[in-house]
Design an enzyme around this catalytic site. Sequence first.
Site, PDB file in Angstrom:
ATOM      1  N   GLU A  27       6.679   3.785 -10.223  1.00  0.00           N
ATOM      2  CA  GLU A  27       6.661   4.577  -8.991  1.00  0.00           C
ATOM      3  C   GLU A  27       7.975   5.325  -8.961  1.00  0.00           C
ATOM      4  O   GLU A  27       9.047   4.723  -9.056  1.00  0.00           O
ATOM      5  CB  GLU A  27       6.497   3.666  -7.774  1.00  0.00           C
ATOM      6  CG  GLU A  27       6.148   4.414  -6.506  1.00  0.00           C
ATOM      7  CD  GLU A  27       7.361   4.695  -5.640  1.00  0.00           C
ATOM      8  OE1 GLU A  27       7.731   5.892  -5.542  1.00  0.00           O
ATOM      9  OE2 GLU A  27       7.945   3.754  -5.098  1.00  0.00           O
ATOM     10  N   CYS A  34      11.541   6.983  -1.039  1.00  0.00           N
ATOM     11  CA  CYS A  34      10.754   7.884  -1.871  1.00  0.00           C
ATOM     12  C   CYS A  34       9.644   8.535  -1.052  1.00  0.00           C
ATOM     13  O   CYS A  34       9.116   9.570  -1.429  1.00  0.00           O
ATOM     14  CB  CYS A  34      10.183   7.148  -3.078  1.00  0.00           C
ATOM     15  SG  CYS A  34       9.349   5.613  -2.641  1.00  0.00           S
TER      16      CYS A  34
END
Length: 541
Positions: A293, A327
């Site tokens: 990720e 993020c």
Amino acid sequence: MPKGFFNVPKALNEPVKSYAPGTPEREQVLKAYKELWNTSIDVPLYIGKEQIKTGNTKTMSAPHDHQHIVGTYHLAEKTHVEKAISEALEARKSWAALPWEHRASIFLKAAELIAGPYRAKINAATMIAQSKTVHQAEIDAACELIDFLRFNVEFMTQIYQDQPYSPSDVWNRVEYRPLEGFVYAVTPFNFTAIAANLPASAAMMGNTVVWKPSDSQVFSAKVIIDIFKEAGLPDGVINVVFGDPIMITDTVLASPDFAGIHYTGSTFVFKEIWAKIGANIHTFKTYPRIVGETGGKDFILAHPSADPIQVAANSIRGAFEFQGQKCSAASRAYFPKSLWPAIKAEFDKEIPTIKMGSPEDLNNFFTAVIHEGSFDKLVSYIEQAKQDADAEIIFGGGYDKSKGWFVEPTIILTTNPKYKTMETELFGPVLTIYVYEDAEWSSVLKLIDETSEYALTGAVFSEDRYAINEAAKALENAAGNFYINDKPTGAVVGNQPFGGARASGTNDKAGSAQNLLRWVSPRTIKETFVTPINYRYPFLG
């Protein structure tokens, strides 16, 4: 198996504590903060049963008070990484053979330790060395980590229960074996929960791990290690090394027993690791699992039917909680011209009330960015926006690194929908807004989809169900986590499995059984009860 054999505790999502004035948790976390602040720790490498102090150390400091040293940690050499691999492979022999319920018990116990005696300590460590407010620490280091551990046990039992059909004369079954070799976990600074979950999820499925935490998260990583050890995690199951990331990664990827990587971090680094895995593919005993990720350039889109108060409040939360260092943080926004005056009026009212400073002062909503490199990068983009004709800083834009790495919550208004801060991930408290003509709604959907290489999170605000449906379809590839009338952050384990595609990662959905399936190599077994004794089939006569 006996009925109910797979039953595990079902109280999964951990309630979030308020830390309101007068509550016991407020007093406990402030006490833990003071104790950790005034106690310098020395963090060794954890390899097998050894705690190794190499003598080659780096210091840890608080981003909001970078002159205050909270401890040191020891750096690994190549021989230490090789030893960590060896210890992981040796530990695998016993760990992989351990019945699943015993592995589960360790991590369920770890969850209870975090929920109880370690809660204040792990939150305080996250507040100090990652500069999170108490709320951000609570929802991360306590609640999300507890949820990962509990839900992963539940997901593991669901996976093991998934068995094939068996007719009366054959028994078909599937074993969910750990990967053959060891798993490499590379974790980021911004979430203590992610730092723990990446090695723990692979270990729970029977794998052994070499874990490299971020240099900026070692302080709370030490608490994670202490918790896992107190919960009964055997030596060698998770081996922890700190130091030069390129050297550590190259050493790991040179091993024939490398079986997979569980990664969260920058897109560029992940691509470089992927390329190295490809270059070494003939070395490995198995095809490695690559789970990552990475970055995001996450959007908020408001339709003309949206409520401007909701849009403004969730833009502030989505862009500026934890200084935009998620993020999933909102970093680009698209607002219709008809709503922009009302949205801006809300910003005018609310943004000046944001208090910035040390997380020890629980009145602060906003603290410091993680280190000087991040500070300097953000400042460079802010200063450039002050010079550019197609950009204007309408809120914030100030910064000060004399005591901590403080960058004000900043909003840039641009007339250029492809302005650099609409496209580039900054990982900080900078939100760029583009105001579009109301009639351009449908074309703005295409613009959002084409603007960024990332596809992690995004949010649409609208009271028009047709517009919501149009946006959901047009942006189906632009965000792995898509939010309707909510900020694009705050995915909850077991509720919103998290992950994105494109340059945002492999979309293996942390917080779901899908992720755990990447850490097993199933073996199908067919047992025939009455075995044929003649090769001839009926068609042969």
